[in-house]
Scaffold this motif. Structure first.
Motif, PDB file in Angstrom:
ATOM      1  N   ASP A  25      34.471  58.046  59.012  1.00 14.14           N
ATOM      2  CA  ASP A  25      34.151  59.213  58.195  1.00 14.14           C
ATOM      3  C   ASP A  25      33.652  60.375  59.061  1.00 14.14           C
ATOM      4  O   ASP A  25      33.949  61.537  58.775  1.00 14.14           O
ATOM      5  CB  ASP A  25      33.114  58.862  57.125  1.00 14.14           C
ATOM      6  N   ILE A  26      32.916  60.080  60.120  1.00 12.42           N
ATOM      7  CA  ILE A  26      32.451  61.134  61.027  1.00 12.42           C
ATOM      8  C   ILE A  26      33.639  61.802  61.714  1.00 12.42           C
ATOM      9  O   ILE A  26      33.649  63.026  61.879  1.00 12.42           O
ATOM     10  CB  ILE A  26      31.445  60.572  62.055  1.00 12.42           C
ATOM     11  N   LEU A  27      34.634  61.017  62.102  1.00 15.55           N
ATOM     12  CA  LEU A  27      35.838  61.606  62.706  1.00 15.55           C
ATOM     13  C   LEU A  27      36.508  62.600  61.759  1.00 15.55           C
ATOM     14  O   LEU A  27      37.018  63.633  62.183  1.00 15.55           O
ATOM     15  CB  LEU A  27      36.839  60.512  63.091  1.00 15.55           C
ATOM     16  N   GLU A  28      36.485  62.287  60.486  1.00 16.68           N
ATOM     17  CA  GLU A  28      37.148  63.137  59.495  1.00 16.68           C
ATOM     18  C   GLU A  28      36.283  64.316  59.039  1.00 16.68           C
ATOM     19  O   GLU A  28      36.778  65.428  58.875  1.00 16.68           O
ATOM     20  CB  GLU A  28      37.541  62.299  58.276  1.00 16.68           C
ATOM     21  N   PHE A  29      34.977  64.088  58.847  1.00 15.50           N
ATOM     22  CA  PHE A  29      34.122  65.103  58.236  1.00 15.50           C
ATOM     23  C   PHE A  29      33.081  65.714  59.184  1.00 15.50           C
ATOM     24  O   PHE A  29      32.516  66.753  58.876  1.00 15.50           O
ATOM     25  CB  PHE A  29      33.396  64.522  57.024  1.00 15.50           C
ATOM     26  N   GLY A  30      32.770  65.043  60.292  1.00 13.06           N
ATOM     27  CA  GLY A  30      31.809  65.571  61.253  1.00 13.06           C
ATOM     28  C   GLY A  30      30.399  65.007  61.097  1.00 13.06           C
ATOM     29  O   GLY A  30      30.026  64.513  60.033  1.00 13.06           O
ATOM     30  N   ASN A  31      29.631  65.095  62.173  1.00 14.27           N
ATOM     31  CA  ASN A  31      28.266  64.573  62.223  1.00 14.27           C
ATOM     32  C   ASN A  31      27.314  65.224  61.224  1.00 14.27           C
ATOM     33  O   ASN A  31      26.367  64.609  60.771  1.00 14.27           O
ATOM     34  CB  ASN A  31      27.663  64.774  63.623  1.00 14.27           C
ATOM     35  N   ASP A  32      27.544  66.500  60.908  1.00 11.87           N
ATOM     36  CA  ASP A  32      26.603  67.258  60.083  1.00 11.87           C
ATOM     37  C   ASP A  32      26.864  67.147  58.581  1.00 11.87           C
ATOM     38  O   ASP A  32      26.133  67.726  57.783  1.00 11.87           O
ATOM     39  CB  ASP A  32      26.621  68.733  60.489  1.00 11.87           C
ATOM     40  N   TYR A  33      27.878  66.393  58.208  1.00 16.90           N
ATOM     41  CA  TYR A  33      28.199  66.227  56.791  1.00 16.90           C
ATOM     42  C   TYR A  33      27.093  65.411  56.116  1.00 16.90           C
ATOM     43  O   TYR A  33      26.702  64.350  56.606  1.00 16.90           O
ATOM     44  CB  TYR A  33      29.554  65.528  56.648  1.00 16.90           C
ATOM     45  N   ILE A  34      26.585  65.893  54.995  1.00 17.37           N
ATOM     46  CA  ILE A  34      25.479  65.223  54.307  1.00 17.37           C
ATOM     47  C   ILE A  34      26.021  64.245  53.270  1.00 17.37           C
ATOM     48  O   ILE A  34      26.884  64.593  52.462  1.00 17.37           O
ATOM     49  CB  ILE A  34      24.545  66.251  53.652  1.00 17.37           C
ATOM     50  N   VAL A  35      25.481  63.031  53.302  1.00 17.56           N
ATOM     51  CA  VAL A  35      25.860  61.972  52.369  1.00 17.56           C
ATOM     52  C   VAL A  35      24.612  61.425  51.677  1.00 17.56           C
ATOM     53  O   VAL A  35      23.488  61.656  52.122  1.00 17.56           O
ATOM     54  CB  VAL A  35      26.609  60.818  53.086  1.00 17.56           C
ATOM     55  N   ALA A  36      24.821  60.691  50.601  1.00 20.92           N
ATOM     56  CA  ALA A  36      23.736  59.987  49.917  1.00 20.92           C
ATOM     57  C   ALA A  36      23.575  58.633  50.605  1.00 20.92           C
ATOM     58  O   ALA A  36      24.557  57.910  50.795  1.00 20.92           O
ATOM     59  CB  ALA A  36      24.075  59.793  48.443  1.00 20.92           C
ATOM     60  N   VAL A  37      22.342  58.299  50.987  1.00 15.86           N
ATOM     61  CA  VAL A  37      22.088  57.086  51.759  1.00 15.86           C
ATOM     62  C   VAL A  37      21.149  56.153  50.988  1.00 15.86           C
ATOM     63  O   VAL A  37      20.093  56.561  50.535  1.00 15.86           O
ATOM     64  CB  VAL A  37      21.465  57.438  53.128  1.00 15.86           C
ATOM     65  N   TRP A  38      21.578  54.898  50.855  1.00 17.63           N
ATOM     66  CA  TRP A  38      20.758  53.864  50.245  1.00 17.63           C
ATOM     67  C   TRP A  38      19.802  53.338  51.319  1.00 17.63           C
ATOM     68  O   TRP A  38      20.225  53.062  52.443  1.00 17.63           O
ATOM     69  CB  TRP A  38      21.611  52.685  49.797  1.00 17.63           C
ATOM     70  N   ASP A  61      25.250  56.283  40.103  1.00 19.94           N
ATOM     71  CA  ASP A  61      24.556  55.633  38.994  1.00 19.94           C
ATOM     72  C   ASP A  61      23.459  54.719  39.542  1.00 19.94           C
ATOM     73  O   ASP A  61      23.686  54.014  40.523  1.00 19.94           O
ATOM     74  CB  ASP A  61      25.573  54.816  38.182  1.00 19.94           C
ATOM     75  N   GLN A  62      22.306  54.747  38.924  1.00 22.27           N
ATOM     76  CA  GLN A  62      21.189  53.924  39.369  1.00 22.27           C
ATOM     77  C   GLN A  62      21.516  52.429  39.345  1.00 22.27           C
ATOM     78  O   GLN A  62      20.898  51.643  40.059  1.00 22.27           O
ATOM     79  CB  GLN A  62      19.946  54.186  38.495  1.00 22.27           C
ATOM     80  N   SER A  63      22.529  52.025  38.579  1.00 28.33           N
ATOM     81  CA  SER A  63      22.923  50.613  38.538  1.00 28.33           C
ATOM     82  C   SER A  63      23.547  50.156  39.856  1.00 28.33           C
ATOM     83  O   SER A  63      23.685  48.961  40.101  1.00 28.33           O
ATOM     84  CB  SER A  63      23.892  50.354  37.386  1.00 28.33           C
ATOM     85  N   GLU A  64      23.917  51.108  40.726  1.00 22.85           N
ATOM     86  CA  GLU A  64      24.491  50.775  42.030  1.00 22.85           C
ATOM     87  C   GLU A  64      23.423  50.331  43.029  1.00 22.85           C
ATOM     88  O   GLU A  64      23.755  49.808  44.089  1.00 22.85           O
ATOM     89  CB  GLU A  64      25.242  51.977  42.602  1.00 22.85           C
ATOM     90  N   LEU A  65      22.159  50.547  42.694  1.00 21.88           N
ATOM     91  CA  LEU A  65      21.069  50.199  43.606  1.00 21.88           C
ATOM     92  C   LEU A  65      20.643  48.748  43.433  1.00 21.88           C
ATOM     93  O   LEU A  65      20.592  48.242  42.323  1.00 21.88           O
ATOM     94  CB  LEU A  65      19.857  51.107  43.352  1.00 21.88           C
ATOM     95  N   GLN A  66      20.354  48.090  44.548  1.00 21.81           N
ATOM     96  CA  GLN A  66      19.812  46.737  44.533  1.00 21.81           C
ATOM     97  C   GLN A  66      18.291  46.832  44.407  1.00 21.81           C
ATOM     98  O   GLN A  66      17.725  47.915  44.475  1.00 21.81           O
ATOM     99  CB  GLN A  66      20.186  46.013  45.834  1.00 21.81           C
ATOM    100  N   ASP A  67      17.619  45.696  44.280  1.00 16.11           N
ATOM    101  CA  ASP A  67      16.160  45.675  44.159  1.00 16.11           C
ATOM    102  C   ASP A  67      15.497  46.435  45.296  1.00 16.11           C
ATOM    103  O   ASP A  67      15.768  46.185  46.469  1.00 16.11           O
ATOM    104  CB  ASP A  67      15.640  44.239  44.167  1.00 16.11           C
TER     105      ASP A  67
END
Length: 90
Positions: A25-38, A61-67
Motif C-alpha cells: 500500500d505504501i508503494l501505491e499511496f506513499g508514506n504520508d497517506y493517513i489510514v485508520a489503525v487498530w 463499524d465498531q463491530s470490526e474491533l476485537q476486545d
C-alpha cells in the motif's frame, strides 16, 4: 527491537503479513497517506493490530474491533515503523 513494557518484559506481536500488505500500500499511496489503525494495550504496551483506508462513505463499524481495540489515524510510514518494531525479536 521488541517492545519493552515498564516491567522490562519484551513484547513481540507477530505482524509479518500486515507488514507485507502495508508495504504494498505504501508503494501505491506513499508514506504520508493517513489510514485508520487498530491498536490495543498488551501488558502496558501499545500494539498495532490492523489498518484500513479511511472512507467517509463507508465508515469503520465498531463491530470490526476485537476486545480492547481502539482506532486512531496514522500515516502509513509511521505505522510501518511501529509494526516492524513490534514484530522483531530484539
Amino acid at each position: 527491537m521488541a517492545l519493552i513494557n515498564q516491567n522490562n518484559t519484551h513484547i513481540i506481536y507477530e505482524s509479518s503479513e500486515l507488514i507485507a500488505d502495508l508495504k504494498q500500500d505504501i508503494l501505491e499511496f506513499g508514506n504520508d497517506y493517513i489510514v485508520a489503525v487498530w491498536y490495543k494495550e498488551i501488558d502496558g504496551v501499545t500494539v498495532y493490530t490492523n489498518y484500513d483506508f479511511i472512507n467517509e462513505d463507508s465508515p469503520i463499524d465498531q463491530s470490526e474491533l476485537q476486545d480492547g481495540e481502539k482506532i486512531k489515524p496514522m500515516t502509513m510510514g509511521a505505522l510501518l515503523v511501529a509494526l516492524e518494531q513490534q514484530n522483531s525479536m530484539f
